[in-house]
Design a protein around this motif. Structure first.
Motif, mmCIF file in Angstrom:
data_model
loop_
_atom_site.group_PDB
_atom_site.id
_atom_site.type_symbol
_atom_site.label_atom_id
_atom_site.label_comp_id
_atom_site.label_asym_id
_atom_site.label_seq_id
_atom_site.Cartn_x
_atom_site.Cartn_y
_atom_site.Cartn_z
ATOM 1 N N GLU A 86 49.485 39.645 29.790
ATOM 2 C CA GLU A 86 50.851 39.661 29.256
ATOM 3 C C GLU A 86 51.137 40.957 28.497
ATOM 4 O OE1 GLU A 86 52.447 36.220 27.276
ATOM 5 O OE2 GLU A 86 51.457 34.847 28.686
ATOM 6 N N MET A 87 50.137 41.484 27.806
ATOM 7 C CA MET A 87 50.302 42.755 27.099
ATOM 8 C C MET A 87 50.602 43.880 28.082
ATOM 9 S SD MET A 87 47.201 42.627 24.281
ATOM 10 C CE MET A 87 47.424 44.323 23.701
ATOM 11 N N ALA A 88 49.815 43.961 29.159
ATOM 12 C CA ALA A 88 50.002 45.038 30.140
ATOM 13 C C ALA A 88 51.370 44.924 30.804
ATOM 14 C CB ALA A 88 48.886 45.005 31.182
ATOM 15 N N LYS A 89 51.720 43.724 31.205
ATOM 16 C CA LYS A 89 53.019 43.512 31.849
ATOM 17 C C LYS A 89 54.157 43.837 30.887
ATOM 18 C CE LYS A 89 55.873 39.970 34.034
ATOM 19 N NZ LYS A 89 55.985 38.557 34.416
ATOM 20 N N GLY A 90 54.066 43.351 29.666
ATOM 21 C CA GLY A 90 55.111 43.607 28.684
ATOM 22 C C GLY A 90 55.258 45.078 28.351
ATOM 23 N N ALA A 91 54.140 45.782 28.215
ATOM 24 C CA ALA A 91 54.194 47.218 27.921
ATOM 25 C C ALA A 91 54.814 47.979 29.086
ATOM 26 C CB ALA A 91 52.796 47.747 27.617
ATOM 27 N N VAL A 121 35.509 42.789 24.890
ATOM 28 C CA VAL A 121 36.795 43.475 25.001
ATOM 29 C C VAL A 121 37.405 43.130 26.354
ATOM 30 C CG1 VAL A 121 38.012 45.696 24.938
ATOM 31 C CG2 VAL A 121 35.941 45.377 23.561
ATOM 32 N N TRP A 122 38.654 42.702 26.317
ATOM 33 C CA TRP A 122 39.423 42.409 27.527
ATOM 34 C C TRP A 122 40.393 43.562 27.782
ATOM 35 C CZ3 TRP A 122 39.182 39.028 31.417
ATOM 36 C CH2 TRP A 122 38.369 37.895 31.249
ATOM 37 N N PHE A 123 40.572 43.896 29.056
ATOM 38 C CA PHE A 123 41.454 44.969 29.502
ATOM 39 C C PHE A 123 42.434 44.399 30.522
ATOM 40 C CE2 PHE A 123 37.315 46.619 28.454
ATOM 41 C CZ PHE A 123 37.578 47.738 27.684
ATOM 42 N N GLY A 124 43.682 44.756 30.399
ATOM 43 C CA GLY A 124 44.694 44.383 31.386
ATOM 44 C C GLY A 124 45.265 45.642 32.018
ATOM 45 N N PHE A 125 45.544 45.555 33.311
ATOM 46 C CA PHE A 125 46.105 46.687 34.038
ATOM 47 C C PHE A 125 47.310 46.194 34.828
ATOM 48 C CE2 PHE A 125 41.567 47.294 33.534
ATOM 49 C CZ PHE A 125 41.514 48.538 32.929
ATOM 50 N N ALA A 126 48.458 46.803 34.594
ATOM 51 C CA ALA A 126 49.680 46.437 35.323
ATOM 52 C C ALA A 126 50.120 47.640 36.143
ATOM 53 C CB ALA A 126 50.777 46.019 34.357
ATOM 54 N N ILE A 127 50.557 47.352 37.358
ATOM 55 C CA ILE A 127 50.935 48.390 38.304
ATOM 56 C C ILE A 127 52.233 47.992 38.988
ATOM 57 C CG2 ILE A 127 50.224 49.661 40.383
ATOM 58 C CD1 ILE A 127 47.524 47.715 38.892
ATOM 59 N N LYS A 128 53.189 48.920 39.012
ATOM 60 C CA LYS A 128 54.395 48.706 39.807
ATOM 61 C C LYS A 128 54.064 49.090 41.244
ATOM 62 C CE LYS A 128 58.150 49.494 36.550
ATOM 63 N NZ LYS A 128 59.198 50.430 36.139
ATOM 64 N N THR A 129 54.323 48.181 42.162
ATOM 65 C CA THR A 129 54.113 48.454 43.585
ATOM 66 C C THR A 129 55.416 48.170 44.319
ATOM 67 O OG1 THR A 129 53.459 46.214 44.222
ATOM 68 C CG2 THR A 129 51.715 47.638 43.337
ATOM 69 N N PRO A 130 55.537 48.633 45.545
ATOM 70 C CA PRO A 130 56.743 48.304 46.320
ATOM 71 C C PRO A 130 56.936 46.786 46.482
ATOM 72 C CG PRO A 130 55.554 50.086 47.369
ATOM 73 C CD PRO A 130 54.686 49.575 46.252
ATOM 74 N N GLU A 131 55.844 46.045 46.440
ATOM 75 C CA GLU A 131 55.903 44.586 46.584
ATOM 76 C C GLU A 131 56.200 43.872 45.270
ATOM 77 O OE1 GLU A 131 52.912 46.321 47.601
ATOM 78 O OE2 GLU A 131 53.972 46.702 49.483
ATOM 79 N N GLY A 132 56.154 44.601 44.180
ATOM 80 C CA GLY A 132 56.394 43.992 42.875
ATOM 81 C C GLY A 132 55.329 44.393 41.875
ATOM 82 N N LEU A 133 55.227 43.632 40.817
ATOM 83 C CA LEU A 133 54.293 43.920 39.732
ATOM 84 C C LEU A 133 52.943 43.269 40.017
ATOM 85 C CD1 LEU A 133 54.380 45.307 36.930
ATOM 86 C CD2 LEU A 133 54.940 43.094 35.987
ATOM 87 N N ARG A 134 51.866 44.049 39.866
ATOM 88 C CA ARG A 134 50.513 43.515 40.037
ATOM 89 C C ARG A 134 49.784 43.681 38.706
ATOM 90 N NH1 ARG A 134 45.444 45.767 42.046
ATOM 91 N NH2 ARG A 134 46.511 47.737 42.397
ATOM 92 N N VAL A 135 49.144 42.601 38.257
ATOM 93 C CA VAL A 135 48.411 42.633 36.988
ATOM 94 C C VAL A 135 47.006 42.100 37.218
ATOM 95 C CG1 VAL A 135 48.386 41.892 34.576
ATOM 96 C CG2 VAL A 135 50.564 42.215 35.739
ATOM 97 N N VAL A 136 46.010 42.843 36.742
ATOM 98 C CA VAL A 136 44.621 42.418 36.838
ATOM 99 C C VAL A 136 43.960 42.581 35.473
ATOM 100 C CG1 VAL A 136 44.383 42.983 39.292
ATOM 101 C CG2 VAL A 136 43.824 44.697 37.589
ATOM 102 N N ALA A 137 42.888 41.849 35.265
ATOM 103 C CA ALA A 137 42.165 41.923 33.993
ATOM 104 C C ALA A 137 40.671 42.055 34.254
ATOM 105 C CB ALA A 137 42.442 40.681 33.156
ATOM 106 N N LYS A 138 40.002 42.670 33.305
ATOM 107 C CA LYS A 138 38.542 42.817 33.330
ATOM 108 C C LYS A 138 38.060 42.666 31.888
ATOM 109 C CE LYS A 138 38.217 46.109 37.069
ATOM 110 N NZ LYS A 138 37.364 47.138 37.575
ATOM 111 N N HIS A 139 36.804 42.362 31.753
ATOM 112 C CA HIS A 139 36.252 42.338 30.401
ATOM 113 C C HIS A 139 34.853 42.941 30.399
ATOM 114 C CE1 HIS A 139 34.184 38.749 31.889
ATOM 115 N NE2 HIS A 139 33.349 38.905 30.873
ATOM 116 N N CYS A 140 34.455 43.404 29.238
ATOM 117 C CA CYS A 140 33.122 43.962 29.019
ATOM 118 C C CYS A 140 32.617 43.435 27.683
ATOM 119 C CB CYS A 140 33.166 45.487 28.931
ATOM 120 S SG CYS A 140 33.682 46.321 30.427
ATOM 121 N N ILE A 141 31.313 43.434 27.553
ATOM 122 C CA ILE A 141 30.705 43.180 26.248
ATOM 123 C C ILE A 141 29.908 44.431 25.901
ATOM 124 C CG2 ILE A 141 29.156 41.749 24.875
ATOM 125 C CD1 ILE A 141 29.907 39.389 26.677
#
Length: 168
Positions: A86-91, A121-141
């Motif tokens: 939600e943070m990545a999408k909102g930003a 630590v959690w990471f979110g990645f949002a990308i605008k694509t021709p098909e719409g918004l894509r959001v993925v998440a990853k985490h690390c310790i």
């Protein structure tokens, strides 16, 4: 050990890739406190691809500045896949950028639990694509001091922006 040279090198790479593609990036940072934005804006000319970032350290800031749902924060906690998405999408939407990265974690030395240990630590990645918004998440310790966990988070973010978003 914190590798400022690696951060600088990665920031230059991110900037060059964004310029080449005529794309923009925004950040939504919690545990890194604006460090990703600092590293990006350390590079002269970064205003061509980085227009704004959000330091949303508190839950209220996450909600007020980039629209993270209060129920999501309540149900999952700030350090979660759901919140960084939600943070990545909102930003991304608030900044009208092409790419966004968000970070939320427990840098320590306290604040961890069995379920969410110090270094998570959690990471979110949002990308605008021709098909719409894509959001993925990853985490690390990550391990190390508070500063080391935060530095590793910055480096992971920059590497992921290059690998998972821009060069995909």
């Amino acid at each position: 050990m914190i590798n400022n040279d690696e951060m600088t090198h990665l920031s230059i790479e991110v900037g060059q890739a964004l310029l080449k593609r005529k794309k923009t990036l925004t950040t939504a940072e919690s545990c890194t406190g604006g460090w990703i934005a600092k590293v990006i804006t350390d590079i002269a000319g970064s205003s061509d691809y980085y227009h704004r970032g959000f330091v949303t350290y508190s839950n209220q800031a996450k909600h007020d500045m980039i629209g993270v749902d209060e129920q999501t924060l309540s149900d999952f906690g700030a350090v979660s896949e759901q919140v960084v998405c939600e943070m990545a999408k909102g930003a991304l939407l608030t900044a009208n950028a092409d790419y966004a990265v968000s970070v939320s974690g427990i840098a320590g030395p306290g604040g961890g639990s069995e379920e969410k240990p110090v270094g998570l630590v959690w990471f979110g990645f949002a990308i605008k694509t021709p098909e719409g918004l894509r959001v993925v998440a990853k985490h690390c310790i990550f391990s190390g001091s508070r500063e080391e966990v935060r530095a590793q988070s910055v480096i992971f973010s920059l590497k992921s922006i290059l690998k998972e978003i821009i060069n995909n």
